[in-house]
Design an enzyme around this catalytic site. Structure first.
Site: not given
Length: 361
Positions: A69, A72, A135, A175, A186, A188, A190
Site C-alpha cells: 500500500c 501506509c 491500513h 470514495n 487504505h 483516505h 481526496q
C-alpha cells in the site's frame, strides 16, 4: 492542530496534521521522476459543461496488496508516499492528478475538428487525504478526536486552496468501498480544487434564484426547515440534521445540513464541527450495520463557490450508497446514464425508517 509542510522526492508537497507537536523530519528516499501532468479541459458546448481529459491516469496504482500500500507509513524496508514511520492525518499532492497547478499550458484553442469545443489547460489541484496510518481502519471507526482532526483539515485545505488564483470551487470527498471504484483500500479521501463552478452547484444556485424571484424566500431554508420536521430525519442534534431527501436519487442517500446557514467548512465554529462529527459517525455506523456487510459509499461535501453565489449557499454533505439490497447494486443504466433521469429502487421514507431502526450501540 499543528501543520508541518515537507516535499516528496519528486517535488510534490506533503502536509502532516497533528493534534499536538510531533517532529516531522523524515526524508523521501525514493528516486522519482518529476510529475508530468498533461490534463486538459474540453468544453461541451451543447451541455455547457467542462470535461476533464486526463489520459495519463491510466497508469495509476490499482488495488495493490496490503503489504504494498502506498498510503501506509514508510518502513526501513519499503518507502511509500508518506516518508514518516507513523502519522495522524496526511495530505499530499496526487501523483496522478486530474488537475494540477503545474499543468502544461501548451494546448490548442479547440479540439481537432471541433471549433466549439474550447480547450484549456487542466489547471487546479488534486490532493489525497489519509485519515489514519492504520491500513484496516475505516472512517466510521476513527473515533471522535481523529474524525474532528479530519474535519479541521478539510476546512484548512478549503481555505488554502480557495486562495489559489484561478480556483473556483473546492470539493472534499471520500470514495469508500471497492464497489464504488476505489483503487486503494487504505482509509483516505481526496480534495479537488476546480477552475470552474461544478454543474451541480450551478444548477442548485439557479434553482435558488428562481425560488427567490417567485417567492422572495430562500429555497435552501425552506427545504431544510421542512425536512427537519418531516418523516425522513435519520438523526439530529443541536447543530445538524441528517435526513433522506424527499427525491433522493440513490438507494441509500442522507444529506447533512447545519442548523446555521454557512457557505463552507471554514465557516463552521468549534461547536458545529464537534456536532457534525457526532452525527456523521452515528450515520456511518448505520450504513455499516444496515446490511450483512458495510455499505460502500461516497461522501460529498457541497461547498459554496470561491467567488459568486456564496451568500446564497448552504453548506451540506451528501452521503450515498449504490447498494440497494444485500448483494445487489444500483447500476446507472440507460435512463440514468443516457438521459440523467434517476429511477430509484427504494422509497425515501422507508429508507429513513430502516436507518433509524439500526442499532448503533
Amino acid at each position: 492542530m499543528i501543520r508541518s509542510s515537507r516535499r516528496l522526492a519528486d517535488g510534490r508537497e506533503i502536509l502532516y496534521f497533528d493534534a499536538g507537536p510531533v517532529p516531522r523530519d523524515a526524508v523521501d528516499s525514493r528516486d522519482l521522476p518529476p510529475v508530468s501532468t498533461l490534463s486538459q479541459m474540453r468544453y461541451d458546448a451543447l451541455l455547457g459543461e467542462w470535461v476533464v481529459v486526463a489520459s495519463h491516469r491510466q497508469s495509476r496504482t490499482f488495488l495493490p496488496p496490503a503489504d504494498q500500500c502506498p498510503l501506509c507509513p514508510s518502513t526501513p524496508d519499503r518507502a511509500t508516499e508518506i516518508p514518516e514511520r507513523d502519522y495522524q492525518v496526511v495530505v499530499f499532492e496526487n501523483r496522478f492528478p486530474s488537475l494540477a497547478t503545474a499543468v502544461s499550458e501548451d494546448v490548442p484553442a479547440a479540439a481537432p475538428g471541433a471549433p466549439f469545443a474550447e480547450l484549456r489547460p487542466g489547471f487546479g489541484r488534486c490532493e489525497v487525504v489519509c485519515f489514519t496510518s492504520e491500513h484496516d481502519r475505516v472512517f466510521a471507526e476513527l473515533g471522535t478526536e481523529r474524525a474532528r482532526l479530519v474535519v479541521d483539515v478539510w476546512a484548512e485545505r478549503t481555505a488554502e486552496l480557495s486562495g489559489i488564483d484561478g480556483v473556483a470551487q473546492v470539493f472534499p470527498f471520500e470514495n469508500h468501498g471497492e464497489e464504488i471504484g476505489v483503487t486503494l483500500s487504505h482509509p483516505h479521501g481526496q480534495i479537488y480544487a476546480y477552475p470552474f463552478v461544478t454543474p451541480r452547484t450551478e444548477k442548485l444556485l439557479a434553482s435558488v434564484a428562481r425560488h427567490r424571484e417567485a417567492t422572495g424566500r430562500d429555497l435552501f431554508a425552506d427545504v431544510v426547515a421542512a425536512e427537519r420536521t418531516g418523516p425522513r430525519v435519520v438523526a439530529a442534534n443541536e447543530h445538524w440534521t441528517a435526513f433522506v431527501p424527499a427525491a433522493g436519487r440513490w438507494p441509500y442517500e442522507v444529506q447533512f445540513f447545519p442548523v446555521r446557514k454557512v457557505p463552507d467548512l471554514p465557516a463552521l465554529d468549534d461547536a458545529e464541527r464537534d456536532a457534525f462529527v457526532e452525527l456523521y459517525l452515528d450515520v456511518l455506523a448505520r450504513f455499516a450495520r444496515r446490511m450483512d456487510t458495510p455499505m460502500p459509499y461516497i461522501a460529498s461535501w457541497n461547498q459554496a463557490p470561491v467567488h459568486a453565489g456564496r451568500e446564497d449557499w448552504w453548506l451540506h454533505l451528501q452521503l450515498f450508497s449504490l447498494r440497494r439490497a444485500p448483494g445487489k447494486l444500483k447500476y446507472l443504466a440507460g435512463s440514468e446514464s443516457g438521459m440523467g433521469v434517476f429511477i430509484t429502487d427504494t422509497n425515501p421514507e422507508d429508507i429513513a425508517e430502516a436507518l433509524r431502526s439500526v442499532v448503533v450501540e
